[in-house]
Enzyme design. Structure first.
Site, PDB file in Angstrom:
ATOM      1  N   ARG A   1       0.805  -1.221   0.000  1.00  0.00           N
ATOM      2  CA  ARG A   1       0.000   0.000   0.000  1.00  0.00           C
ATOM      3  C   ARG A   1       0.842   1.277   0.000  1.00  0.00           C
ATOM      4  O   ARG A   1       0.622   2.178  -0.817  1.00  0.00           O
ATOM      5  CB  ARG A   1      -0.918   0.027   1.247  1.00  0.00           C
ATOM      6  CG  ARG A   1      -2.131  -0.854   1.146  1.00  0.00           C
ATOM      7  CD  ARG A   1      -2.485  -1.430   2.506  1.00  0.00           C
ATOM      8  NE  ARG A   1      -1.464  -2.420   2.841  1.00  0.00           N
ATOM      9  CZ  ARG A   1      -1.581  -3.717   2.536  1.00  0.00           C
ATOM     10  NH1 ARG A   1      -2.680  -4.164   2.016  1.00  0.00           N
ATOM     11  NH2 ARG A   1      -0.606  -4.572   2.788  1.00  0.00           N
ATOM     12  N   THR A   2       1.792   1.371   0.916  1.00  0.00           N
ATOM     13  CA  THR A   2       2.529   2.632   1.081  1.00  0.00           C
ATOM     14  C   THR A   2       3.345   2.953  -0.164  1.00  0.00           C
ATOM     15  O   THR A   2       3.292   4.063  -0.700  1.00  0.00           O
ATOM     16  CB  THR A   2       3.449   2.543   2.311  1.00  0.00           C
ATOM     17  OG1 THR A   2       2.681   2.052   3.415  1.00  0.00           O
ATOM     18  CG2 THR A   2       4.042   3.883   2.665  1.00  0.00           C
TER      19      THR A   2
ATOM     20  N   ARG B   1      11.347   3.713   3.681  1.00  0.00           N
ATOM     21  CA  ARG B   1      10.914   2.759   4.712  1.00  0.00           C
ATOM     22  C   ARG B   1      12.133   1.942   5.125  1.00  0.00           C
ATOM     23  O   ARG B   1      12.890   1.478   4.276  1.00  0.00           O
ATOM     24  CB  ARG B   1       9.823   1.834   4.166  1.00  0.00           C
ATOM     25  CG  ARG B   1       9.518   0.671   5.110  1.00  0.00           C
ATOM     26  CD  ARG B   1       8.302  -0.102   4.700  1.00  0.00           C
ATOM     27  NE  ARG B   1       7.093   0.664   4.975  1.00  0.00           N
ATOM     28  CZ  ARG B   1       5.862   0.141   4.892  1.00  0.00           C
ATOM     29  NH1 ARG B   1       5.698  -1.131   4.556  1.00  0.00           N
ATOM     30  NH2 ARG B   1       4.808   0.875   5.147  1.00  0.00           N
TER      31      ARG B   1
ATOM     32  N   LYS C   1      25.114  -6.069  -1.394  1.00  0.00           N
ATOM     33  CA  LYS C   1      26.566  -6.299  -1.501  1.00  0.00           C
ATOM     34  C   LYS C   1      27.304  -5.694  -0.318  1.00  0.00           C
ATOM     35  O   LYS C   1      28.523  -5.593  -0.303  1.00  0.00           O
ATOM     36  CB  LYS C   1      27.094  -5.674  -2.794  1.00  0.00           C
ATOM     37  CG  LYS C   1      26.441  -6.228  -4.046  1.00  0.00           C
ATOM     38  CD  LYS C   1      26.907  -5.428  -5.261  1.00  0.00           C
ATOM     39  CE  LYS C   1      25.994  -5.657  -6.444  1.00  0.00           C
ATOM     40  NZ  LYS C   1      26.171  -4.637  -7.485  1.00  0.00           N
TER      41      LYS C   1
ATOM     42  N   HIS D   1       4.857   5.693  11.622  1.00  0.00           N
ATOM     43  CA  HIS D   1       4.379   5.554  10.235  1.00  0.00           C
ATOM     44  C   HIS D   1       3.440   6.749  10.022  1.00  0.00           C
ATOM     45  O   HIS D   1       2.222   6.613  10.002  1.00  0.00           O
ATOM     46  CB  HIS D   1       3.650   4.214  10.085  1.00  0.00           C
ATOM     47  CG  HIS D   1       3.367   3.798   8.676  1.00  0.00           C
ATOM     48  ND1 HIS D   1       3.520   4.637   7.589  1.00  0.00           N
ATOM     49  CD2 HIS D   1       2.928   2.614   8.174  1.00  0.00           C
ATOM     50  CE1 HIS D   1       3.193   3.974   6.486  1.00  0.00           C
ATOM     51  NE2 HIS D   1       2.831   2.756   6.813  1.00  0.00           N
TER      52      HIS D   1
HETATM   53  N1   CP Z   1      -0.195   0.000   5.875  1.00  0.00           N
HETATM   54  C1   CP Z   1       0.986  -0.298   5.304  1.00  0.00           C
HETATM   55  O1   CP Z   1       2.014   0.276   5.637  1.00  0.00           O
HETATM   56  O2   CP Z   1       0.923  -1.277   4.348  1.00  0.00           O
HETATM   57  P1   CP Z   1       2.171  -1.736   3.482  1.00  0.00           P
HETATM   58  O3   CP Z   1       3.136  -2.425   4.413  1.00  0.00           O
HETATM   59  O4   CP Z   1       1.621  -2.683   2.432  1.00  0.00           O
HETATM   60  O5   CP Z   1       2.797  -0.533   2.883  1.00  0.00           O
END
Ligand code: CP
Length: 325
Positions: A69-70, A119, A97, A147
């Site tokens: 999603r993100t 991320r 590496k 988040h």
């Molecule tokens: N909600 C969320 O962060 O989903 P993803 O891990 O799929 O990005």
């Protein structure tokens, strides 16, 4: 843009040039992002879902952990704003590496991006980059820490349904210990005046959770009773080192959101989940796919909210319709 959003965007801007977390954001800044996202959502409803706002800006999405999603919604948001965008997954980069995070980012920065969306499994990794990088850094989830764009899209979704955040009872249920979504949501909801209940097994509660500004309980029934919003969190097996729950079956029996439990909430409750969802573990399919579920709306709203964040960080001096600085 709608008049409401134009006025909000003209009234203020974000203080920081990075988005590292909800911590440190004021209620006005959160409101600004949510108001700006209204206009961004309208763009997503057009036949041609694109504005030239970030034309000529380069955004790198750097994902060291899996994401559906993100990552997808940041990419769509960037394309809708006409940014030049590319995505790097750690698994196919020179990180495999042995290259360090800082060296990886220094090399990416040598190619002059304007923003880096990252991320990472380590809490604080985006903060480290923000101290050394020229680019604006957007935290797309750092370890068990924060988040922020998830909490902003959750708040946007709640506000769309309830018209407000202040005074709502929000029950957040599941693996509280490992959840960056919990942390960002608690900070945001507290800042905006909601009453937050956090519920999970005692083995999955952060020590001192009462000090986070939440009502903590191990009873799902107590958490859900009279709730305006119920937000379920998944068990984060990838962050667990040890046994925190006896079995998935027992967890579902004690903490899973079933239709019977959901009926304790207000009759206009909304059921949320940040995803990925584990059906039959933290949530029954009948609830996840039922009439009170807004889980896929959260995903749709993620694009609008991320557009708003990118616009506010990268395009402070840009007219959103004409893309001119
Ligand atoms: N909600 C969320 O962060 O989903 P993803 O891990 O799929 O990005």
């Amino acid at each position: 843009m709608t008049t409401q959003a134009t006025e909000a965007a003209a009234a203020a801007t974000l203080t920081s040039r990075h988005l590292l977390g909800i911590a440190g954001m004021t209620a006005d800044e959160i409101g600004l992002v949510l108001d700006t996202a209204i206009a961004m959502k309208e763009i997503g409803g057009r036949a041609i879902k694109k504005v030239p706002t970030l034309r000529g800006r380069t955004i790198v999405n750097l994902f060291f952990e899996p994401s559906t999603r993100t990552r997808t919604s940041f990419e769509i948001a960037e394309k809708r704003l006409s940014a030049d965008t590319l995505s790097i997954a750690a698994a196919t980069s020179s990180v495999t590496k042995g290259e360090s995070l800082l060296d990886t980012v220094r090399n990416i920065e040598a190619m002059s991006p304007d923003m880096i969306v990252m991320r990472h499994a380590s809490s604080g990794a985006p903060h480290l980059l923000a101290r050394t990088c020229r680019s604006a850094i957007v935290n797309a989830g750092d370890g068990m820490h924060e988040h922020p764009t998830q909490a902003l899209l959750d708040a946007f979704t709640i506000r769309e349904h309830k018209g407000r955040l202040a005074g709502l009872k929000v029950a957040i249920i599941g693996d509280l210990l490992h959840s960056r979504v919990l942390r960002s949501n608690v900070i945001l909801l507290n800042t905006m005046g909601a009453e937050v209940w956090a519920c999970g097994p005692s083995t999955l509660m952060p020590p001192g959770i009462g000090g986070f500004g939440v009502r903590a309980t191990t009873s799902v029934d107590e958490a859900v009773e009279g709730a305006d919003v119920v937000m379920m969190l998944r068990i984060q097996h990838e962050r667990m080192h040890g046994h925190f729950i006896p079995s998935v079956r027992e967890y579902f029996t004690l903490f899973g959101l079933t239709p019977e439990r959901a009926r304790r909430a207000r009759s206009d409750v909304i059921i949320m989940h940040p995803g990925p969802m584990n059906r039959g573990v933290e949530i029954d399919s009948e609830v996840a796919d039922g009439p009170y579920s807004v889980i896929l709306e959260q995903v749709s709203n993620g694009v609008a909210v991320r557009m708003a964040v990118l616009y506010l960080l990268a395009g402070r001096d840009i007219d959103v319709e004409r893309g001119e600085g």
